[in-house]
Design an enzyme around this catalytic site. Structure first.
Site, PDB file in Angstrom:
ATOM      1  N   LYS A 234     -12.769   1.456  -3.598  1.00 46.18           N
ATOM      2  CA  LYS A 234     -13.998   1.675  -2.812  1.00 46.18           C
ATOM      3  C   LYS A 234     -15.093   2.258  -3.699  1.00 46.18           C
ATOM      4  O   LYS A 234     -16.258   1.870  -3.607  1.00 46.18           O
ATOM      5  CB  LYS A 234     -13.720   2.632  -1.649  1.00 46.18           C
ATOM      6  CG  LYS A 234     -12.870   2.008  -0.552  1.00 46.18           C
ATOM      7  CD  LYS A 234     -12.609   3.022   0.561  1.00 46.18           C
ATOM      8  CE  LYS A 234     -11.653   2.463   1.596  1.00 46.18           C
ATOM      9  NZ  LYS A 234     -11.237   3.436   2.586  1.00 46.18           N
TER      10      LYS A 234
ATOM     11  N   GLU B  35       0.837  -1.200   0.000  1.00 47.50           N
ATOM     12  CA  GLU B  35       0.000   0.000   0.000  1.00 47.50           C
ATOM     13  C   GLU B  35       0.886   1.271   0.000  1.00 47.50           C
ATOM     14  O   GLU B  35       0.468   2.319  -0.471  1.00 47.50           O
ATOM     15  CB  GLU B  35      -0.927   0.001   1.230  1.00 47.50           C
ATOM     16  CG  GLU B  35      -2.151   0.877   1.056  1.00 47.50           C
ATOM     17  CD  GLU B  35      -3.221   0.655   2.117  1.00 47.50           C
ATOM     18  OE1 GLU B  35      -4.309   0.179   1.785  1.00 47.50           O
ATOM     19  OE2 GLU B  35      -2.961   0.969   3.298  1.00 47.50           O
TER      20      GLU B  35
ATOM     21  N   HIS C 205       5.806 -27.798   3.277  1.00 50.23           N
ATOM     22  CA  HIS C 205       5.001 -28.925   2.801  1.00 50.23           C
ATOM     23  C   HIS C 205       4.020 -28.484   1.729  1.00 50.23           C
ATOM     24  O   HIS C 205       3.072 -29.201   1.417  1.00 50.23           O
ATOM     25  CB  HIS C 205       4.253 -29.565   3.974  1.00 50.23           C
ATOM     26  CG  HIS C 205       5.189 -30.035   5.040  1.00 50.23           C
ATOM     27  ND1 HIS C 205       5.867 -31.230   4.960  1.00 50.23           N
ATOM     28  CD2 HIS C 205       5.618 -29.435   6.179  1.00 50.23           C
ATOM     29  CE1 HIS C 205       6.655 -31.357   6.018  1.00 50.23           C
ATOM     30  NE2 HIS C 205       6.518 -30.275   6.776  1.00 50.23           N
TER      31      HIS C 205
HETATM   32  O1  LIG Z   1      -9.351   2.723   9.623  1.00 51.42           O
HETATM   33  P1  LIG Z   1     -10.245   2.940   8.465  1.00 51.42           P
HETATM   34  O2  LIG Z   1     -10.479   4.395   8.175  1.00 51.42           O
HETATM   35  O3  LIG Z   1     -11.546   2.205   8.625  1.00 51.42           O
HETATM   36  O4  LIG Z   1      -9.520   2.379   7.200  1.00 51.42           O
HETATM   37  C1  LIG Z   1      -9.202   1.037   7.045  1.00 51.42           C
HETATM   38  C2  LIG Z   1      -8.363   0.851   5.804  1.00 51.42           C
HETATM   39  O5  LIG Z   1      -9.084   1.467   4.743  1.00 51.42           O
HETATM   40  C3  LIG Z   1      -8.474   1.566   3.477  1.00 51.42           C
HETATM   41  O6  LIG Z   1      -8.571   0.390   2.796  1.00 51.42           O
HETATM   42  C4  LIG Z   1      -7.061   2.077   3.535  1.00 51.42           C
HETATM   43  O7  LIG Z   1      -6.417   1.889   2.319  1.00 51.42           O
HETATM   44  C5  LIG Z   1      -6.263   1.398   4.606  1.00 51.42           C
HETATM   45  O8  LIG Z   1      -5.004   2.014   4.721  1.00 51.42           O
HETATM   46  C6  LIG Z   1      -6.990   1.499   5.916  1.00 51.42           C
HETATM   47  O9  LIG Z   1      -6.214   0.897   6.910  1.00 51.42           O
END
Ligand SMILES: O=P(O)(O)OC[C@H]1O[C@H](O)[C@H](O)[C@@H](O)[C@@H]1O
Length: 506
Positions: A478, A329, A360
């Protein structure tokens, strides 16, 4: 670079490729570079302002340009640590209350199960550390609390956790930096339904759930307020701590509820000592810088596009997944910090698995497959555990030695190979690997190794001119998923024949 003298065992007797910090030994004997070559390579690769950037990182002043904020995770193991105020700290008080059985649910019973709901950095670090360090818990009173971890949006983990928990004695930690991640809130919604279904016949409702069974950990106080989390049950951490670097902050609450405050503090201290080492050690004794330069060399000069993480101690089982996020990331990018396209390779694909079981399974490919790879072996040399009798400990110590022997043997085979004219008995070798050996796993050595990887990735990001602290590719993921979700809810959105057909089947 000439490496004909490497991978000859006799050469290794003339030079030592090993450096140690507080029981963490980094051995790079089976890499291609010699000390001299490493120093030359460092001069060639490290930008002139590297030390300035490193110092800025360690002072919490390095700028994450695209998100216009500083990068401050190193401060969370130093002057801004959540445990620095000791008993006065809200974090410490919450942990003590939960671990002593004084935190009561809505019907007056002590909390026995804690469920951390979070994903990505709000899950992987706490999960890994809790799993690795749980045996070191020292401040256990009469009360026993189990901590569980739920991350996946499909509810797969809730299927397993809810049936073994009692709604009256279960507390959920909603861990989310943004306090808006859909995966996390899908799990929270189901957890709430599960709890309310039990509460309503008892004349209890949402407020009782919020008052007694929820803690929020986030950088977004407004969203926690909007959700209805009472202020005393909110733990805030700064925006400047990136999700994948957040286990040291309040996001580490589930680590502390599993292992206790003292262990959490020791973990921070181990990381802090690694920060100091990173700041001061000369390049060919500096563990994170060695790891970084060797990684850049393998990527650029040897064209090796992947790094296998192979832990040989079960307590490090979750390390490969954790490092996948941390590295991929951060440095899986084709644009630089100035948002210009770049045409050179950057961070490798990070993968791996528990070494003894991998032997294995996927090790066949590593020993005789076509592809190039590089690997980090992670080893613990000694393990003692007073919970067992002498007799059982002796047997366990023998198992530890067996694991050490296997790790060292497979590492040698990958380096030197074993030549034969019979193709099926020929092992080409020539794969560069490093060894990270802990003399013992302790909370401090655990903190140190994780911080070493953080700084390795930072150093590589600086060399490649990246901003290692943003992740637009994840954000894009997202958005595209949202449209697909709308289509599943009946909105008239069309994608392509394959996707459209599957949507119709749901
Ligand atoms: O902690 P949050 O805001 O729920 O985010 C959770 C995750 O969301 C995304 O996928 C980001 O890329 C991550 O870096 C992060 O850790």
């Amino acid at each position: 670079m000439n490496d004909t003298h490497r991978y000859s065992e006799s050469h290794l007797t003339r030079e030592t490729f090993r450096t140690e910090l507080n029981g963490l030994v980094y051995d790079w004997s089976y890499q291609f570079l010699t000390h001299e070559q490493l120093r030359d390579y460092a001069q060639y690769k490290l930008p002139e302002d590297f030390a300035t950037k490193r110092d800025a990182l360690l002072a919490g002043e390095y700028l994450n340009i695209s998100e216009s904020r500083e990068v401050a995770h190193t401060l969370s193991r130093g002057k801004y640590s959540v445990v620095r105020e000791g008993e006065k700290s809200k974090f410490v008080q919450m942990v003590r209350k939960l671990r002593s059985g004084k935190w009561r649910g809505a019907t007056g019973k002590p909390i026995t199960d804690i469920v951390n709901i979070g994903v990505g950095g709000s899950d992987l670090g706490p999960l890994m550390a809790s799993f690795a360090l749980r045996e070191f818990a020292t401040d256990i009173h009469d009360h026993h609390v189990d901590t569980h971890f739920v991350s996946s949006m499909d509810g797969g983990q809730l299927y397993a956790v809810l049936p073994i928990c009692d709604p009256e004695t279960t507390l959920f930690i909603i861990s989310s930096k943004s306090f808006g991640t859909i995966d996390t809130f899908a799990n929270v919604d189901t957890a709430r339904e599960w709890m309310l279904e039990h509460f309503e016949p008892l004349n209890l409702g949402v407020n009782d759930w919020l008052e007694h069974h929820i803690i929020g950990v986030s950088a977004n106080a407004k969203k926690m307020d909007a959700y209805g989390i009472p202020a005393p049950h909110q733990l805030l951490f700064p925006e400047t701590i990136g999700g994948r670097f957040s286990l040291w902050s309040a996001i580490g609450l589930s680590i502390a509820t599993t292992c206790g405050v003292q262990v959490f503090q020791q973990m921070l201290e181990g990381a802090r000592l690694m920060d100091e080492h990173f700041a001061t050690a000369p390049v060919d004794e500096n563990i994170p810088m060695l790891m970084a330069l060797i990684g850049v060399y393998n990527r650029e000069e040897r064209d090796i596009n992947n790094l296998a993480i192979l832990p040989y101690d079960g307590r490090f089982r979750m390390l490969p997944s954790y490092l996948q996020q941390l590295d991929m990331e951060s440095n899986g990018k084709q644009y630089n910090a100035a948002n210009e396209a770049i045409d050179y390779p950057t961070g490798p694909i990070v993968w791996g698995g528990f070494g003894p079981n991998g032997q294995h399974a996927f090790f066949q490919h590593l020993h005789q497959g076509y592809d190039q790879f590089t690997a980090d072996f992670v080893l613990v040399l000694h393990r003692t555990d007073k919970r067992f009798s002498k007799r059982v400990q002796t047997s366990l110590a023998e198992q530890q030695r067996l694991s050490v022997a296997n790790c060292l043997a497979h590492r040698r085979l990958m380096a030197f190979g074993s030549k034969s004219d019979v193709p099926s008995e020929n092992y080409p070798g020539g794969h560069p690997t490093s060894l990270l050996a802990l003399r013992e796993l302790t909370p401090e050595s655990f903190g140190a190794i994780i911080a070493a990887y953080e700084h390795k990735i930072f150093t590589q990001g600086v060399i490649w001119g990246l901003n290692s602290f943003d992740q637009p590719g994840v954000e894009k993921g997202k958005q595209v998923a949202l449209d697909t979700f709308k289509a599943l809810h009946g909105e008239d959105i069309s994608f392509d024949p394959s996707t459209d057909a599957i949507i119709k089947m749901v």
